[in-house]
Design an enzyme around this catalytic site. Structure first.
Site, PDB file in Angstrom:
ATOM      1  N   CYS A 267       5.069   4.945   9.641  1.00 26.76           N
ATOM      2  CA  CYS A 267       5.545   4.202   8.636  1.00 26.76           C
ATOM      3  C   CYS A 267       7.327   4.569   8.434  1.00 26.76           C
ATOM      4  CB  CYS A 267       4.768   4.071   7.281  1.00 26.76           C
ATOM      5  SG  CYS A 267       3.451   2.940   7.681  1.00 26.76           S
TER       6      CYS A 267
ATOM      7  N   GLU B 146       0.802  -1.224   0.015  1.00 27.27           N
ATOM      8  CA  GLU B 146       0.041   0.056  -0.031  1.00 27.27           C
ATOM      9  C   GLU B 146       0.918   1.248   0.000  1.00 27.27           C
ATOM     10  OE1 GLU B 146      -3.411   0.330  -0.229  1.00 27.27           O
ATOM     11  OE2 GLU B 146      -2.496   2.552  -0.464  1.00 27.27           O
ATOM     12  N   PHE B 147       0.550   2.239  -0.681  1.00 24.85           N
ATOM     13  CA  PHE B 147       1.419   3.455  -0.932  1.00 24.85           C
ATOM     14  C   PHE B 147       0.463   4.690  -0.440  1.00 24.85           C
ATOM     15  CE2 PHE B 147       3.041   0.560  -4.102  1.00 24.85           C
ATOM     16  CZ  PHE B 147       4.164   0.314  -3.589  1.00 24.85           C
TER      17      PHE B 147
ATOM     18  N   GLY C 136       7.862  11.940  10.692  1.00 29.71           N
ATOM     19  CA  GLY C 136       7.180  11.143  11.687  1.00 29.71           C
ATOM     20  C   GLY C 136       6.325  10.141  11.140  1.00 29.71           C
TER      21      GLY C 136
ATOM     22  N   GLU D 131      -1.394   9.063   4.944  1.00 33.13           N
ATOM     23  CA  GLU D 131      -2.726   9.503   5.858  1.00 33.13           C
ATOM     24  C   GLU D 131      -2.884  10.904   5.605  1.00 33.13           C
ATOM     25  OE1 GLU D 131      -1.576   8.223  10.228  1.00 33.13           O
ATOM     26  OE2 GLU D 131      -1.228   6.538   9.365  1.00 33.13           O
TER      27      GLU D 131
ATOM     28  N   PHE E 144       8.388  15.858  -1.596  1.00 36.29           N
ATOM     29  CA  PHE E 144       9.189  15.547  -0.491  1.00 36.29           C
ATOM     30  C   PHE E 144      10.486  16.239  -0.382  1.00 36.29           C
ATOM     31  CE2 PHE E 144       7.039  12.374   1.854  1.00 36.29           C
ATOM     32  CZ  PHE E 144       5.781  12.036   1.066  1.00 36.29           C
TER      33      PHE E 144
HETATM   34  P1  NAD Z   1      -3.223   0.129  12.278  1.00 35.39           P
HETATM   35  O1  NAD Z   1      -2.810  -0.359  13.789  1.00 35.39           O
HETATM   36  O2  NAD Z   1      -4.131   1.527  12.153  1.00 35.39           O
HETATM   37  O3  NAD Z   1      -4.507  -1.024  12.221  1.00 35.39           O
HETATM   38  C1  NAD Z   1      -4.198  -2.526  12.344  1.00 35.39           C
HETATM   39  C2  NAD Z   1      -5.536  -2.864  12.877  1.00 35.39           C
HETATM   40  O4  NAD Z   1      -5.539  -4.321  12.654  1.00 35.39           O
HETATM   41  C3  NAD Z   1      -5.993  -2.507  14.143  1.00 35.39           C
HETATM   42  O5  NAD Z   1      -7.513  -2.123  14.316  1.00 35.39           O
HETATM   43  C4  NAD Z   1      -6.271  -3.860  14.893  1.00 35.39           C
HETATM   44  O6  NAD Z   1      -6.945  -4.083  16.163  1.00 35.39           O
HETATM   45  C5  NAD Z   1      -6.197  -5.068  13.744  1.00 35.39           C
HETATM   46  N1  NAD Z   1      -5.836  -6.416  13.966  1.00 35.39           N
HETATM   47  C6  NAD Z   1      -4.674  -6.925  14.625  1.00 35.39           C
HETATM   48  N2  NAD Z   1      -4.728  -8.252  14.541  1.00 35.39           N
HETATM   49  C7  NAD Z   1      -6.100  -8.662  14.000  1.00 35.39           C
HETATM   50  C8  NAD Z   1      -6.680  -9.686  13.547  1.00 35.39           C
HETATM   51  N3  NAD Z   1      -5.709 -10.983  13.889  1.00 35.39           N
HETATM   52  N4  NAD Z   1      -7.663  -9.802  12.969  1.00 35.39           N
HETATM   53  C9  NAD Z   1      -8.412  -8.701  12.736  1.00 35.39           C
HETATM   54  N5  NAD Z   1      -7.861  -7.466  13.140  1.00 35.39           N
HETATM   55  C10 NAD Z   1      -6.567  -7.205  13.704  1.00 35.39           C
HETATM   56  O7  NAD Z   1      -2.322  -0.284  11.382  1.00 35.39           O
HETATM   57  P2  NAD Z   1      -2.307   0.592   9.718  1.00 35.39           P
HETATM   58  O8  NAD Z   1      -1.686   1.920   9.973  1.00 35.39           O
HETATM   59  O9  NAD Z   1      -3.545   0.333   9.098  1.00 35.39           O
HETATM   60  O10 NAD Z   1      -1.037  -0.168   9.155  1.00 35.39           O
HETATM   61  C11 NAD Z   1      -1.347  -1.665   8.518  1.00 35.39           C
HETATM   62  C12 NAD Z   1      -0.155  -2.003   7.864  1.00 35.39           C
HETATM   63  O11 NAD Z   1      -0.071  -1.189   6.407  1.00 35.39           O
HETATM   64  C13 NAD Z   1       1.212  -1.812   8.201  1.00 35.39           C
HETATM   65  O12 NAD Z   1       1.994  -2.943   7.873  1.00 35.39           O
HETATM   66  C14 NAD Z   1       1.841  -0.511   7.826  1.00 35.39           C
HETATM   67  O13 NAD Z   1       3.111  -0.552   7.916  1.00 35.39           O
HETATM   68  C15 NAD Z   1       1.149  -0.667   6.472  1.00 35.39           C
HETATM   69  N6  NAD Z   1       0.970   0.834   5.736  1.00 35.39           N
HETATM   70  C16 NAD Z   1       0.375   1.654   6.515  1.00 35.39           C
HETATM   71  C17 NAD Z   1      -0.059   2.877   6.127  1.00 35.39           C
HETATM   72  C18 NAD Z   1      -0.271   4.262   6.667  1.00 35.39           C
HETATM   73  O14 NAD Z   1      -0.600   5.122   6.315  1.00 35.39           O
HETATM   74  N7  NAD Z   1      -0.977   3.956   7.978  1.00 35.39           N
HETATM   75  C19 NAD Z   1       0.553   3.243   4.676  1.00 35.39           C
HETATM   76  C20 NAD Z   1       0.893   2.121   4.034  1.00 35.39           C
HETATM   77  C21 NAD Z   1       0.995   0.962   4.331  1.00 35.39           C
HETATM   78  C1  UGA Z   2       4.144   7.874   3.761  1.00 32.71           C
HETATM   79  C2  UGA Z   2       4.312   7.504   2.365  1.00 32.71           C
HETATM   80  O1  UGA Z   2       4.182   8.876   1.681  1.00 32.71           O
HETATM   81  C3  UGA Z   2       3.381   6.745   1.671  1.00 32.71           C
HETATM   82  O2  UGA Z   2       3.467   6.649   0.368  1.00 32.71           O
HETATM   83  C4  UGA Z   2       3.259   5.262   2.405  1.00 32.71           C
HETATM   84  O3  UGA Z   2       2.136   4.513   1.976  1.00 32.71           O
HETATM   85  C5  UGA Z   2       3.175   5.460   4.039  1.00 32.71           C
HETATM   86  O4  UGA Z   2       3.989   6.639   4.495  1.00 32.71           O
HETATM   87  C6  UGA Z   2       3.330   4.266   4.692  1.00 32.71           C
HETATM   88  O5  UGA Z   2       3.983   3.320   4.222  1.00 32.71           O
HETATM   89  O6  UGA Z   2       2.517   4.173   5.683  1.00 32.71           O
HETATM   90  P1  UGA Z   2       2.703   9.095   5.504  1.00 32.71           P
HETATM   91  O7  UGA Z   2       3.525   8.600   6.667  1.00 32.71           O
HETATM   92  O8  UGA Z   2       1.074   8.857   5.734  1.00 32.71           O
HETATM   93  O9  UGA Z   2       2.896   8.531   4.168  1.00 32.71           O
HETATM   94  O10 UGA Z   2       2.523  10.656   5.236  1.00 32.71           O
HETATM   95  P2  UGA Z   2       3.663  11.455   4.344  1.00 32.71           P
HETATM   96  O11 UGA Z   2       3.090  12.563   3.649  1.00 32.71           O
HETATM   97  O12 UGA Z   2       4.630  10.826   3.423  1.00 32.71           O
HETATM   98  O13 UGA Z   2       4.474  12.234   5.574  1.00 32.71           O
HETATM   99  C7  UGA Z   2       5.334  11.465   6.518  1.00 32.71           C
HETATM  100  C8  UGA Z   2       6.050  12.443   7.305  1.00 32.71           C
HETATM  101  O14 UGA Z   2       7.257  13.124   6.479  1.00 32.71           O
HETATM  102  C9  UGA Z   2       5.493  13.471   7.916  1.00 32.71           C
HETATM  103  O15 UGA Z   2       5.874  13.788   9.141  1.00 32.71           O
HETATM  104  C10 UGA Z   2       5.628  14.652   7.266  1.00 32.71           C
HETATM  105  O16 UGA Z   2       5.486  15.894   7.867  1.00 32.71           O
HETATM  106  C11 UGA Z   2       7.239  14.659   6.714  1.00 32.71           C
HETATM  107  N1  UGA Z   2       7.594  15.341   5.362  1.00 32.71           N
HETATM  108  C12 UGA Z   2       6.731  14.716   4.284  1.00 32.71           C
HETATM  109  C13 UGA Z   2       8.259  16.154   5.528  1.00 32.71           C
HETATM  110  O17 UGA Z   2       9.082  16.503   6.414  1.00 32.71           O
HETATM  111  N2  UGA Z   2       8.706  16.763   4.146  1.00 32.71           N
HETATM  112  C14 UGA Z   2       8.224  16.570   3.115  1.00 32.71           C
HETATM  113  O18 UGA Z   2       8.490  16.844   2.117  1.00 32.71           O
HETATM  114  C15 UGA Z   2       7.245  15.465   3.193  1.00 32.71           C
END
Ligand code: NAD
Ligand code: UGA
Length: 443
Positions: A260, A151-152, A257, A155, A249
Site C-alpha cells: 500500500c 480500510e486502515f 514496503g 498486515e 512510525f
Molecule cells: P489482494 O490482492 O490481497 O486481494 C484481492 C482479492 O480480490 C484477490 O483474492 C482476487 O482474486 C479477488 N478478486 C479480484 N477481482 C474479483 C472479482 N471481480 N470478484 C471476486 N474477487 C475478485 O488485495 P488486498 O491487499 O486485500 O487489497 C484490497 C484493497 O484494499 C486494495 O485497494 C488495497 O489498497 C486496500 N487496502 C489494503 C490493505 C492491506 O493491508 N493489504 C490495507 C488497507 C487497504
Molecule cells: C499500512 C498502514 O499502516 C495501514 O494503516 C493501511 O491500512 C495499510 O498500509 C494499507 O493501506 O494497506 P501495512 O503496509 O500493512 O499498513 O504495514 P505498516 O505497519 O504500516 O508498515 C508499512 C511499511 O513501513 C513496512 O515496510 C514497515 O517496515 C515500514 N515502517 C513502518 C517503517 O519503516 N518504520 C516505521 O516506523 C513503521
C-alpha cells in the site's frame, strides 16, 4: 444483516471474517477457485495472526461461507463490500480494472437494491463512478446506495486492528445509508467519523501518505545522525514524547514496503498532478524511500568490500514481520543488487519463503532455519524484524558465521548489548560498533 464481500484477499477476508465474528451472516466471494476451496475447508490462504481460528469458528457456527458465484452471494443481501485489489499502473495511477469488473458484475447480478460499500483504496471520485456503473449495468434498473468505508488495518496485525482501530470512516451520499453502515459496525465499538464520499476517499490516501512521510522523515534524520554521531533511535524517542509528534512510525530502517504505501503515495502524486497540483513533498518522500533501500548495499560493501563470491545471509524477507506478503518488500531490490554484484545469497524467513521465491532472483539458497542461514556466512543482513530474528542471541552470529559481520536494516539490537560481543555491527542512523578484535568466549 446479510453481507457479501467481493475479493477475499488481505482486506476482504479479514473484513468478512470479522463481520461474521460480530454476528453478521457473511459470504465472501473470490474469483480464485483454489482460494475458495481452501477457505471453505477452513484454511486461510494468507498468513495473518488469529485469522484462521476466527475463520474456523465462524464457518462452524454457519455465519460464514465462501463462493466463486457472485449471483449466489447476492441473494437477499443487505450490504455488499468491495475489497478487490487496486494495484498501480506503470504511470503510478491506481488500476481500477478489478473495481470496474466487480461493479459490472454487481450491476448484472443484483436482483434488488442494497448498499454497496467500497473498502478498496480508490482515487477521489471513484465511488460515484462505481454507483453509476452498477446502475448502468442493471437490467432491472435497480438503484443502490454507495458508501466509502476505507480500510486502515495493517498486515500482520489485521485482526487486532479491525477490533481495536482508532476510527471507522463512513463517507456517504445520504444519511440513511450512513446510518445502516453505522449499525453494521456498531459491535466493534470504535469511534465512527461521518463525512462525504470524496473526503472519505481522500482521508485514506492522505493517511497513508502522512505515515509514509513520517518514515522518510526519520530516515533522512538517520542519515544526518550517522554523519554527526547521534543515535536515531534515541532521537525518535525524544521527538515522540511530544504528543503533537507522536512516537509511532518513527522507526528508521530500510524504508517502507508493502502493498500500500508505495502504490498509494504514487497514486496520490498522480491524483494531485491530474488536478494541476505538483505534490513536491510526497515526491521527495518516495525518492528518499527508494534510496534508503540501497543504503544497506553501501554498508555491506563498506563492511566486506567486493561481494563477488561472498556468502551473504538475508534474514527476513517479508515487507514486515507477521506477514507472508512480499509485495514491494525491501528484500527484493536488495537481493537483486547483491546478486548483480556476484554474492552467494542464503535466505531465511519464518513464513514468506514460498512467496519470496516468486519475487527474488534465481539462484538463492533458501534455508529452513536461522542457524542454517548463518552457518558459514561472511556477512548477515537483517531485513525484517521478526521476533525470532530480533531476539536471536548475538552469540549465535559468532558461533555460526565465518565472520561475525551484521548489517542490521531494522535496528534490532540495542548498541549497549552489541558492544558486549566481538562483532562488527552496522545499523541505521546509529554509530557502527566494531569489536571484532576483542576476545570473548562463546559457548
Ligand atoms: P489482494 O490482492 O490481497 O486481494 C484481492 C482479492 O480480490 C484477490 O483474492 C482476487 O482474486 C479477488 N478478486 C479480484 N477481482 C474479483 C472479482 N471481480 N470478484 C471476486 N474477487 C475478485 O488485495 P488486498 O491487499 O486485500 O487489497 C484490497 C484493497 O484494499 C486494495 O485497494 C488495497 O489498497 C486496500 N487496502 C489494503 C490493505 C492491506 O493491508 N493489504 C490495507 C488497507 C487497504
Ligand atoms: C499500512 C498502514 O499502516 C495501514 O494503516 C493501511 O491500512 C495499510 O498500509 C494499507 O493501506 O494497506 P501495512 O503496509 O500493512 O499498513 O504495514 P505498516 O505497519 O504500516 O508498515 C508499512 C511499511 O513501513 C513496512 O515496510 C514497515 O517496515 C515500514 N515502517 C513502518 C517503517 O519503516 N518504520 C516505521 O516506523 C513503521
Amino acid at each position: 444483516m446479510k453481507i457479501a464481500v467481493i475479493g477475499a484477499g488481505y482486506v476482504g477476508l479479514v473484513t468478512g471474517v470479522s463481520l461474521a465474528e460480530i454476528g453478521h451472516r457473511v459470504t465472501c466471494i473470490d474469483v480464485d477457485h483454489e482460494k475458495v476451496a481452501m477457505m471453505t475447508k477452513g484454511y486461510s490462504p494468507i498468513y495473518e495472526p488469529d485469522l484462521e481460528v476466527m475463520m474456523k469458528r465462524n464457518l462452524h457456527y454457519g455465519r460464514l461461507d465462501f463462493t466463486t458465484s457472485h449471483q449466489k452471494a447476492f441473494e437477499g443481501v443487505d450490504v455488499i463490500y468491495l475489497a478487490v485489489g487496486t494495484p498501480q499502473l506503470p504511470d503510478g495511477t491506481a488500476d481500477l480494472q478489478y473495481i470496474d469488473q466487480a461493479a459490472r458484475t454487481i450491476g448484472t447480478s443484483l436482483q434488488k437494491g442494497c448498499i454497496v460499500v467500497t473498502k478498496s483504496t480508490v482515487p477521489v471520485g471513484t465511488n460515484i463512478r462505481i454507483k453509476a456503473l452498477i446502475e448502468e449495468k442493471s437490467m432491472n434498473k435497480i438503484k443502490i446506495d454507495i458508501v466509502s468505508n476505507p480500510e486502515f488495518l495493517r498486515e500482520g496485525s489485521a485482526v487486532y486492528d479491525t477490533f481495536h482501530g482508532d476510527r471507522i470512516v463512513i463517507g456517504a451520499e445520504n444519511q440513511e445509508a450512513a446510518a445502516v453502515l453505522e449499525r453494521v459496525n456498531q459491535p466493534f465499538n470504535i469511534p465512527i467519523y461521518h463525512t462525504d464520499l470524496n473526503s472519505a476517499e481522500m482521508i485514506k490516501y492522505a493517511s497513508n501518505a502522512f505515515l509514509a512521510t513520517k518514515i522518510s522523515f526519520i530516515n533522512e534524520i538517520s542519515a544526518i545522525c550517522e554523519k554527526v554521531g547521534a543515535n536515531v533511535d534515541d532521537v525518535a524517542l525524544g521527538m515522540g514524547k511530544d504528543r503533537r509528534i507522536g512516537e509511532h512510525f518513527l522507526k528508521a530502517g530500510i524504508g517502507y514496503g508493502g502493498s500500500c504505501f508505495p502504490k498509494d503515495t504514487n497514486a496520490l502524486v498522480q491524483l494531485a498532478g491530474n488536478n494541476q497540483h505538483d505534490f513536491k513533498l510526497l515526491q521527495s518522500v518516495i525518492e528518499v524511500n527508494h534510496s534508503q533501500q540501497t543504503k544497506l548495499i553501501e554498508k555491506t560493501r563498506e563492511a566486506v568490500g567486493d561481494l563477488q563470491g561472498k556468502r551473504v545471509a538475508l534474514l527476513g524477507l517479508a515487507f514486515k514481520p507477521n506477514t507472508d506478503d512480499m509485495r514491494e518488500a525491501a528484500s527484493i531490490p536488495i537481493a537483486h543488487a547483491l546478486k548483480e554484484q556476484g554474492a552467494n545469497i542464503v535466505a531465511y524467513d519464518p513464513i514468506a519463503i514460498q512467496n519470496a521465491k516468486q519475487h527474488l532472483p534465481q539462484g538463492i539458497c533458501y534455508e529452513e532455519s536461522l542457524i542454517n542461514a548463518l552457518t558459514g556466512a561472511e556477512v548477515a543482513l537483517i531485513l525484517t524484524e521478526w521476533k525470532e530474528i530480533k531476539t536471536l542471541d548475538l552469540s549465535h552470529y559468532i558461533k555460526w558465521m565465518a565472520s561475525p559481520i551484521i548489517i542490521d536494516g531494522r535496528n534490532c539490537y540495542p548498541l549497549n548489548v552489541v558492544e558486549k560481543y566481538p562483532i562488527h555491527y552496522f545499523s541505521i542512523g546509529r554509530p557502527t560498533v566494531n569489536r571484532r578484535s576483542v576476545s570473548v568466549s562463546v559457548n
